[in-house]
Design a protein around this motif. Sequence first.
Motif, PDB file in Angstrom:
ATOM      1  N   TYR A 246       0.869  -0.893   0.201  1.00 25.09           N
ATOM      2  CA  TYR A 246       0.059   0.135  -0.081  1.00 25.09           C
ATOM      3  C   TYR A 246       0.910   1.440   0.343  1.00 25.09           C
ATOM      4  O   TYR A 246       0.432   2.923  -0.366  1.00 25.09           O
TER       5      TYR A 246
ATOM      6  N   GLN B 182       3.142   1.628  -2.170  1.00 24.02           N
ATOM      7  CA  GLN B 182       3.381   2.006  -3.103  1.00 24.02           C
ATOM      8  C   GLN B 182       2.593   3.122  -3.857  1.00 24.02           C
ATOM      9  O   GLN B 182       2.832   2.824  -4.984  1.00 24.02           O
ATOM     10  N   ASP B 183       1.245   2.645  -3.162  1.00 28.71           N
ATOM     11  CA  ASP B 183      -0.044   3.647  -3.859  1.00 28.71           C
ATOM     12  C   ASP B 183      -0.025   3.227  -5.476  1.00 28.71           C
ATOM     13  O   ASP B 183      -0.459   3.759  -5.918  1.00 28.71           O
TER      14      ASP B 183
ATOM     15  N   GLU C   4      -2.794   0.886  -5.621  1.00 29.66           N
ATOM     16  CA  GLU C   4      -4.064   0.061  -6.129  1.00 29.66           C
ATOM     17  C   GLU C   4      -5.310   1.133  -6.772  1.00 29.66           C
ATOM     18  O   GLU C   4      -5.805   0.359  -7.195  1.00 29.66           O
ATOM     19  N   HIS C   5      -4.960   2.256  -6.346  1.00 26.79           N
ATOM     20  CA  HIS C   5      -5.909   3.162  -6.399  1.00 26.79           C
ATOM     21  C   HIS C   5      -5.810   3.057  -8.483  1.00 26.79           C
ATOM     22  O   HIS C   5      -7.551   3.174  -8.376  1.00 26.79           O
TER      23      HIS C   5
ATOM     24  N   THR D 183      -7.049   2.271  -0.156  1.00 24.21           N
ATOM     25  CA  THR D 183      -7.333   3.297  -1.267  1.00 24.21           C
ATOM     26  C   THR D 183      -8.288   4.698  -1.295  1.00 24.21           C
ATOM     27  O   THR D 183      -7.989   6.237  -1.440  1.00 24.21           O
TER      28      THR D 183
END
Length: 69
Positions: free
Chosen positions: A11, A13-14, A16-17, A54
């Motif tokens: 998460y 790493q950002d 998922e969005h 997210t």
Amino acid sequence: MTVTREVLAYYAQDLEHDRLREGRGRLEFWRTQDVLRRTLPPPPARVLDVGGGTGVHAEWLLTVAHRPG
């Protein structure tokens, strides 16, 4: 509940969005929208985002006239 380092690293790493808005991830996003449309009361309804991801689904719910809880 303990969150593993691997989950925290994922998460952080950002990714998922964007994953839910591109490629095959869109199918999961659309399927979740379908389930929510059939499960939640009709707008305007209050929806509480408890921070389990997210916020991509909460963001979508706001665009379809639901209110934050």
